[in-house]
Design a protein around this motif. Structure first.
Motif, PDB file in Angstrom:
ATOM      1  N   LEU A  11       0.844  -1.195   0.000  1.00  0.00           N
ATOM      2  CA  LEU A  11       0.000   0.000   0.000  1.00  0.00           C
ATOM      3  C   LEU A  11       0.879   1.245   0.000  1.00  0.00           C
ATOM      4  CD1 LEU A  11      -2.763  -1.049   2.510  1.00  0.00           C
ATOM      5  CD2 LEU A  11      -2.787  -1.152   0.038  1.00  0.00           C
ATOM      6  N   LEU A  12       0.366   2.286  -0.589  1.00  0.00           N
ATOM      7  CA  LEU A  12       1.158   3.497  -0.718  1.00  0.00           C
ATOM      8  C   LEU A  12       1.153   4.330   0.549  1.00  0.00           C
ATOM      9  CD1 LEU A  12       0.050   4.537  -4.318  1.00  0.00           C
ATOM     10  CD2 LEU A  12       2.172   3.411  -3.622  1.00  0.00           C
ATOM     11  N   PHE A  13       0.209   4.051   1.453  1.00  0.00           N
ATOM     12  CA  PHE A  13       0.158   4.824   2.687  1.00  0.00           C
ATOM     13  C   PHE A  13       0.584   3.952   3.850  1.00  0.00           C
ATOM     14  CE2 PHE A  13      -3.220   3.229   5.421  1.00  0.00           C
ATOM     15  CZ  PHE A  13      -3.743   2.253   4.595  1.00  0.00           C
ATOM     16  N   GLY A  14       1.108   4.594   4.911  1.00  0.00           N
ATOM     17  CA  GLY A  14       1.374   3.897   6.161  1.00  0.00           C
ATOM     18  C   GLY A  14       2.185   2.632   6.026  1.00  0.00           C
ATOM     19  N   SER A  15       3.199   2.628   5.160  1.00  0.00           N
ATOM     20  CA  SER A  15       3.911   1.384   4.880  1.00  0.00           C
ATOM     21  C   SER A  15       4.617   0.834   6.110  1.00  0.00           C
ATOM     22  CB  SER A  15       4.901   1.598   3.738  1.00  0.00           C
ATOM     23  OG  SER A  15       5.819   2.627   4.056  1.00  0.00           O
ATOM     24  N   ALA A  16       5.186   1.694   6.949  1.00  0.00           N
ATOM     25  CA  ALA A  16       5.854   1.221   8.161  1.00  0.00           C
ATOM     26  C   ALA A  16       4.858   0.526   9.084  1.00  0.00           C
ATOM     27  CB  ALA A  16       6.514   2.395   8.886  1.00  0.00           C
ATOM     28  N   PHE A  17       3.679   1.087   9.187  1.00  0.00           N
ATOM     29  CA  PHE A  17       2.630   0.465   9.998  1.00  0.00           C
ATOM     30  C   PHE A  17       2.257  -0.909   9.449  1.00  0.00           C
ATOM     31  CE2 PHE A  17      -1.958  -0.171   9.320  1.00  0.00           C
ATOM     32  CZ  PHE A  17      -2.273  -0.732  10.549  1.00  0.00           C
ATOM     33  N   MET A  18       2.109  -1.021   8.115  1.00  0.00           N
ATOM     34  CA  MET A  18       1.733  -2.302   7.517  1.00  0.00           C
ATOM     35  C   MET A  18       2.806  -3.357   7.737  1.00  0.00           C
ATOM     36  SD  MET A  18      -1.262  -1.757   6.324  1.00  0.00           S
ATOM     37  CE  MET A  18      -1.582  -3.137   5.227  1.00  0.00           C
ATOM     38  N   ILE A  19       4.079  -2.951   7.637  1.00  0.00           N
ATOM     39  CA  ILE A  19       5.184  -3.888   7.861  1.00  0.00           C
ATOM     40  C   ILE A  19       5.174  -4.378   9.303  1.00  0.00           C
ATOM     41  CG2 ILE A  19       7.698  -4.067   7.987  1.00  0.00           C
ATOM     42  CD1 ILE A  19       7.777  -2.078   5.595  1.00  0.00           C
ATOM     43  N   SER A  20       4.990  -3.462  10.247  1.00  0.00           N
ATOM     44  CA  SER A  20       4.971  -3.840  11.666  1.00  0.00           C
ATOM     45  C   SER A  20       3.802  -4.772  11.967  1.00  0.00           C
ATOM     46  CB  SER A  20       4.872  -2.585  12.547  1.00  0.00           C
ATOM     47  OG  SER A  20       6.033  -1.797  12.433  1.00  0.00           O
ATOM     48  N   THR A  21       2.639  -4.461  11.406  1.00  0.00           N
ATOM     49  CA  THR A  21       1.454  -5.274  11.650  1.00  0.00           C
ATOM     50  C   THR A  21       1.630  -6.671  11.061  1.00  0.00           C
ATOM     51  OG1 THR A  21       0.120  -3.264  11.568  1.00  0.00           O
ATOM     52  CG2 THR A  21      -1.054  -5.339  11.419  1.00  0.00           C
ATOM     53  N   ALA A  22       2.161  -6.743   9.844  1.00  0.00           N
ATOM     54  CA  ALA A  22       2.375  -8.043   9.205  1.00  0.00           C
ATOM     55  C   ALA A  22       3.373  -8.875   9.996  1.00  0.00           C
ATOM     56  CB  ALA A  22       2.873  -7.841   7.784  1.00  0.00           C
ATOM     57  N   ARG A  23       4.416  -8.222  10.514  1.00  0.00           N
ATOM     58  CA  ARG A  23       5.430  -8.961  11.283  1.00  0.00           C
ATOM     59  C   ARG A  23       4.843  -9.546  12.564  1.00  0.00           C
ATOM     60  NH1 ARG A  23       9.278  -5.173  11.480  1.00  0.00           N
ATOM     61  NH2 ARG A  23       8.595  -4.386  13.514  1.00  0.00           N
ATOM     62  N   LEU A  24       4.019  -8.758  13.260  1.00  0.00           N
ATOM     63  CA  LEU A  24       3.393  -9.277  14.484  1.00  0.00           C
ATOM     64  C   LEU A  24       2.456 -10.435  14.162  1.00  0.00           C
ATOM     65  CD1 LEU A  24       2.825  -9.122  17.521  1.00  0.00           C
ATOM     66  CD2 LEU A  24       1.051  -7.416  17.018  1.00  0.00           C
ATOM     67  N   GLN A  25       1.666 -10.277  13.096  1.00  0.00           N
ATOM     68  CA  GLN A  25       0.749 -11.350  12.700  1.00  0.00           C
ATOM     69  C   GLN A  25       1.513 -12.633  12.404  1.00  0.00           C
ATOM     70  OE1 GLN A  25       0.335 -12.375   9.135  1.00  0.00           O
ATOM     71  NE2 GLN A  25      -1.114 -13.958   9.709  1.00  0.00           N
ATOM     72  N   GLN A  26       2.628 -12.517  11.715  1.00  0.00           N
ATOM     73  CA  GLN A  26       3.415 -13.695  11.360  1.00  0.00           C
ATOM     74  C   GLN A  26       4.030 -14.351  12.586  1.00  0.00           C
ATOM     75  OE1 GLN A  26       5.987 -11.883   8.480  1.00  0.00           O
ATOM     76  NE2 GLN A  26       4.331 -11.676   6.967  1.00  0.00           N
ATOM     77  N   ARG A  27       4.465 -13.543  13.549  1.00  0.00           N
ATOM     78  CA  ARG A  27       5.030 -14.114  14.784  1.00  0.00           C
ATOM     79  C   ARG A  27       3.970 -14.895  15.560  1.00  0.00           C
ATOM     80  NH1 ARG A  27      10.115 -12.602  16.064  1.00  0.00           N
ATOM     81  NH2 ARG A  27      10.939 -10.583  15.344  1.00  0.00           N
ATOM     82  N   VAL A  28       2.793 -14.302  15.696  1.00  0.00           N
ATOM     83  CA  VAL A  28       1.714 -14.972  16.426  1.00  0.00           C
ATOM     84  C   VAL A  28       1.312 -16.257  15.706  1.00  0.00           C
ATOM     85  CG1 VAL A  28      -0.676 -14.786  17.206  1.00  0.00           C
ATOM     86  CG2 VAL A  28       0.871 -12.831  17.460  1.00  0.00           C
ATOM     87  N   ALA A  29       1.172 -16.178  14.384  1.00  0.00           N
ATOM     88  CA  ALA A  29       0.780 -17.352  13.603  1.00  0.00           C
ATOM     89  C   ALA A  29       1.805 -18.469  13.743  1.00  0.00           C
ATOM     90  CB  ALA A  29       0.606 -16.970  12.137  1.00  0.00           C
ATOM     91  N   ALA A  30       3.091 -18.116  13.723  1.00  0.00           N
ATOM     92  CA  ALA A  30       4.139 -19.129  13.849  1.00  0.00           C
ATOM     93  C   ALA A  30       4.066 -19.834  15.198  1.00  0.00           C
ATOM     94  CB  ALA A  30       5.513 -18.481  13.659  1.00  0.00           C
ATOM     95  N   GLU A  31       3.805 -19.076  16.271  1.00  0.00           N
ATOM     96  CA  GLU A  31       3.695 -19.685  17.606  1.00  0.00           C
ATOM     97  C   GLU A  31       2.486 -20.608  17.689  1.00  0.00           C
ATOM     98  OE1 GLU A  31       5.487 -19.707  20.384  1.00  0.00           O
ATOM     99  OE2 GLU A  31       7.109 -18.527  19.519  1.00  0.00           O
ATOM    100  N   ILE A  32       1.360 -20.175  17.119  1.00  0.00           N
ATOM    101  CA  ILE A  32       0.158 -21.009  17.164  1.00  0.00           C
ATOM    102  C   ILE A  32       0.389 -22.306  16.392  1.00  0.00           C
ATOM    103  CG2 ILE A  32      -2.255 -21.174  16.416  1.00  0.00           C
ATOM    104  CD1 ILE A  32      -2.530 -18.189  16.986  1.00  0.00           C
ATOM    105  N   ASN A  33       1.062 -22.211  15.273  1.00  0.00           N
ATOM    106  CA  ASN A  33       1.304 -23.401  14.458  1.00  0.00           C
ATOM    107  C   ASN A  33       2.244 -24.397  15.137  1.00  0.00           C
ATOM    108  OD1 ASN A  33      -0.362 -22.723  12.273  1.00  0.00           O
ATOM    109  ND2 ASN A  33       1.217 -21.439  11.342  1.00  0.00           N
ATOM    110  N   GLN A  34       3.015 -23.924  16.120  1.00  0.00           N
ATOM    111  CA  GLN A  34       3.920 -24.820  16.842  1.00  0.00           C
ATOM    112  C   GLN A  34       3.210 -25.586  17.949  1.00  0.00           C
ATOM    113  OE1 GLN A  34       7.392 -22.768  18.255  1.00  0.00           O
ATOM    114  NE2 GLN A  34       8.094 -22.203  16.202  1.00  0.00           N
ATOM    115  N   ILE A  35       2.000 -25.145  18.313  1.00  0.00           N
ATOM    116  CA  ILE A  35       1.260 -25.820  19.375  1.00  0.00           C
ATOM    117  C   ILE A  35       0.588 -27.063  18.803  1.00  0.00           C
ATOM    118  CG2 ILE A  35      -0.661 -25.648  20.997  1.00  0.00           C
ATOM    119  CD1 ILE A  35      -0.067 -22.711  21.268  1.00  0.00           C
ATOM    120  N   ASN A  36       0.976 -28.211  19.304  1.00  0.00           N
ATOM    121  CA  ASN A  36       0.388 -29.457  18.825  1.00  0.00           C
ATOM    122  C   ASN A  36      -0.935 -29.726  19.530  1.00  0.00           C
ATOM    123  OD1 ASN A  36       2.607 -30.045  17.127  1.00  0.00           O
ATOM    124  ND2 ASN A  36       3.756 -30.796  18.886  1.00  0.00           N
ATOM    125  N   GLY A  37      -1.747 -30.551  18.935  1.00  0.00           N
ATOM    126  CA  GLY A  37      -3.015 -30.921  19.560  1.00  0.00           C
ATOM    127  C   GLY A  37      -4.190 -30.231  18.900  1.00  0.00           C
TER     128      GLY A  37
END
Length: 324
Positions: A210-236
């Motif tokens: 996106l042409l606006f708020g690119s730093a915000f989008m990068i930060s948001t995407a990084r947090l989402q990816q970190r959370v998703a990676a942790e959830i995917n490591q939880i078995n069961g």
């Protein structure tokens, strides 16, 4: 709650969002995954963003009676509904943590641990585990009926810059707020209500640039990816990911295992508190359920305050429009 920062402009608001998400990522990296402490910060950040958005609207000189107000009201209605689901989910934990605390209390009143009492406690633990299973089933149904229709998602793409610049940049701000609210709400829902490991929230992410708020989008995407990676490591199987909730179930299993071992030996314990194996496990169970209760009560209090803030924000903007 995050320290307020002047957001007199659209760019200032994007900077405020970026700092908030970056701060939250640091908390994420330094706390237990989906802990009460982390989720309290997520909720505090959501409240800060909402209050700053309401203040920004009053400074953008938006035209009275235009569509921007309808769009704001639609988004705040979604926020209201999602937060009520959060409150229902965490309020439903009361029977579970009360049953767990009652197990510790029953042992406090019976220092002499006979095989018969051990079997009673084992049955009580089984009942408490059934409460947990029932709670997760209710929450799963609630997610399907009340959250899925809200279409909380992170991958909405807008390619027309002029559309984002509409209403003096407010449409872009609302788009940014919609994305960050979706992320924060889905984190809270996964922790406090129910999470499917295969959900789109975990597989998706921000696509395109996106042409606006690119730093915000990068930060948001990084947090989402970190959370998703942790959830995917939880078995069961899927369920409530709250750290204190998961720890309480482990504490019950450990105590049950120790009691079953004693029962199989047919040995009575004159004073269980002096027995390291049992005493430590009872104290651990008491501590886990106590933290779960205090954390749940704290988050319910935060949500109640947030409901007041949402109502006040809507009223303030309606009054703002009617007096111009």
């Amino acid at each position: 709650m995050m320290d307020p920062s002047p957001t007199n402009s659209v760019n200032g608001f994007y900077s405020f969002l970026t700092r908030g998400i970056d701060d939250l990522e640091r908390v994420f990296l330094s706390t237990n995954f989906m802990s009460i402490q982390f989720l309290q910060r997520v909720l505090s950040l959501l409240r800060s963003f909402h209050s700053q958005l309401t203040l920004l609207v009053q400074k953008l000189h938006l035209p009275v009676g235009e569509k921007w107000l309808d769009e704001y009201m639609d988004e705040s209605s979604k926020l209201w509904e999602a937060c009520h689901v959060l409150k229902s989910g965490i309020s439903g934990m009361e029977n579970y943590y009360s049953a767990g605390l009652n197990i510790a209390a029953s042992l406090d009143s019976h220092r002499h641990l006979s095989p018969q009492l051990s079997r009673q406690v084992i049955r009580a633990i089984s009942g408490c585990r059934r409460e947990a299973v029932g709670l997760e089933e209710e929450n799963r149904a609630m997610m399907e009926t009340r959250i899925q229709p809200l279409s909380l998602r992170l991958d909405e793409k807008v390619s027309i810059e002029s559309k984002l610049n509409g209403f003096n940049g407010f449409r872009g701000v609302l788009y940014a707020m919609r994305n960050v609210s979706s992320l924060l709400l889905m984190i809270l829902l996964c922790g406090l209500v129910y999470c499917w490991p295969e959900s789109n929230f975990l597989r998706g992410g921000y696509e395109g640039c996106l042409l606006f708020g690119s730093a915000f989008m990068i930060s948001t995407a990084r947090l989402q990816q970190r959370v998703a990676a942790e959830i995917n490591q939880i078995n069961g199987r899927p369920g409530i990911l709250l750290y204190e909730f998961r720890r309480s179930k482990v504490a019950m299993d450990e105590l049950r295992g120790e009691l079953e071992r004693r029962c199989s030996q047919g040995v009575a314990v004159p004073d269980w508190e002096s027995e390291v194996g049992i005493g430590e496990r009872v104290e651990n169970l008491r501590g886990c359920f106590g933290m779960l209760r205090s954390g749940a009560e704290n988050i319910i209090g935060q949500l109640d305050d947030f409901f007041d803030e949402i109502v006040e924000g809507r009223k303030k903007l309606l009054d703002f429009c009617s007096h111009r």
